[in-house]
Design an enzyme around this catalytic site. Sequence first.
Site, PDB file in Angstrom:
ATOM      1  N   CYS A 143      51.841  34.711  42.389  1.00 32.28           N
ATOM      2  CA  CYS A 143      51.253  35.353  41.200  1.00 32.28           C
ATOM      3  C   CYS A 143      50.166  34.481  40.565  1.00 32.28           C
ATOM      4  O   CYS A 143      49.304  34.989  39.846  1.00 32.28           O
ATOM      5  CB  CYS A 143      52.326  35.645  40.167  1.00 32.28           C
ATOM      6  SG  CYS A 143      53.643  36.667  40.811  1.00 32.28           S
ATOM      7  N   HIS A 154      49.259  36.978  33.426  1.00 26.36           N
ATOM      8  CA  HIS A 154      49.891  37.620  34.586  1.00 26.36           C
ATOM      9  C   HIS A 154      50.795  38.766  34.134  1.00 26.36           C
ATOM     10  O   HIS A 154      51.617  38.603  33.228  1.00 26.36           O
ATOM     11  CB  HIS A 154      50.702  36.584  35.366  1.00 26.36           C
ATOM     12  CG  HIS A 154      51.509  37.189  36.460  1.00 26.36           C
ATOM     13  ND1 HIS A 154      50.975  38.116  37.333  1.00 26.36           N
ATOM     14  CD2 HIS A 154      52.809  37.037  36.827  1.00 26.36           C
ATOM     15  CE1 HIS A 154      51.909  38.496  38.183  1.00 26.36           C
ATOM     16  NE2 HIS A 154      53.034  37.868  37.898  1.00 26.36           N
ATOM     17  N   ASN A 200      53.766  45.137  38.823  1.00 22.70           N
ATOM     18  CA  ASN A 200      53.375  43.743  39.069  1.00 22.70           C
ATOM     19  C   ASN A 200      52.685  43.683  40.433  1.00 22.70           C
ATOM     20  O   ASN A 200      53.332  43.867  41.462  1.00 22.70           O
ATOM     21  CB  ASN A 200      54.639  42.877  39.044  1.00 22.70           C
ATOM     22  CG  ASN A 200      54.372  41.401  39.282  1.00 22.70           C
ATOM     23  OD1 ASN A 200      53.319  41.014  39.775  1.00 22.70           O
ATOM     24  ND2 ASN A 200      55.334  40.561  38.941  1.00 22.70           N
TER      25      ASN A 200
END
Length: 366
Positions: free
Chosen positions: A112, A286, A316
């Site tokens: 990520c 994020h 996500n």
Amino acid sequence: MAAVIVGTGIAVPPHVVSNEALTRIMDTSDEWIRSRTGVVSRRFVEPGTAASDLGAEAATAALADAGVGTVEVDSVICATMTPDRQNPGIAGAVQHKSGIERVATFDLRQQCAGFLFGLDLADMLIATDRADTVLVVGAEVHAGYLPWGNAWDIVLGRTHRPVTDDERELANRHRAWSVLFGDGAGAAVVKRHNPSASAGGGQPVGFLASVLYTDGANADLIEVPGLGSLHRPYVDAAQIAEGLHRPAMNGGGLYRLAVETMPEAVLEVLTRTGHKLGDLDVVVAHQANERILDGVRRRLGADESVVPSNIDRWGNTTAGTLPILFHELRSADRVGPGSLVAFTSFGAGAHWGATLYREPGRTALL
Ligand code: ACO
């Protein structure tokens, strides 16, 4: 001398999967997913579309947005945790599929946090005169991880047959993490800044400061335990039977570390550059889940106008979240000339950090 982002682009696949669609194959509810994660729907590719395909599509869009030709690109940096195959990485495929000639490419494995690390690497390449124009891409196809087997057709509404007990048991076993993820990609063109232009008011523009951290002691908070040189052979039927080819996640541990480290890193880049929290126009954080974003907001004393979220629509997308959100904010003029932006991310590994960036005036891009 600084580097600035002169163009952005995204690629999101066609299949929209709502929370309600997931209730067909696992014991969950729209209410549970929304309230725990903020995700309302996510997108998935068709089989046969890989991370490099989405990455190349986003890269092409970013180059068009920047008005930069493929021959001008000196280097390509790609971040993904879902490469097309075990090796090589996707950077070569993205370069080739984007029509970029032979250049140095880099594959980043910071999950990520990969795009954040990529931005900093692009800035370093330009600062050290190794490049003038760098393409940074974050691309993910998570669909292959998802434990839905033949039940994909049920999720996508292509069949109305009932889910089998085995399919439901498998989906339930992985329901805590599988509801979070979606496919998607984003890209940014980073270019040497024309110093005769500025954001106005003589403020320095481009990448102002960056801090990046890794703590390998926390690598098991989220990991794919199988498919690697730890195993002999790399992969076998026993690993597959145990599900070691899919992510395993310690949700609570991740939450605690992510809400601590991202705000700390943002404060660090602000302090290093003599800025205050109130100077920030936007934090591009994020998009792991809405609860983590709420924790980041609380620690920074900021609301959603400063720490925005788009996780409701995309889920996500791991390395894709920062460039997709930044592209949306730029396109909606929520980031414009002079905007002070903090990028921050936390990813499996554990890797995290923050980068402070001031958007240049449009004349700086000429
Ligand atoms: N639907 C319904 N119930 C579920 C689901 C689901 N999809 N998933 C888990 N549950 C159940 C559990 O089985 C458990 O049931 P039990 O009490 O009967 O045992 C119950 O819900 C609570 O489970 P918890 O794991 O305690 O749920 P929690 O409230 O902690 O929420 C979550 C889980 C959302 C994963 C949370 O821990 C979290 O947000 N963690 C952060 C992890 C994250 O965002 N990862 C993103 C990827 S990593 C990255 O991007 C850096």
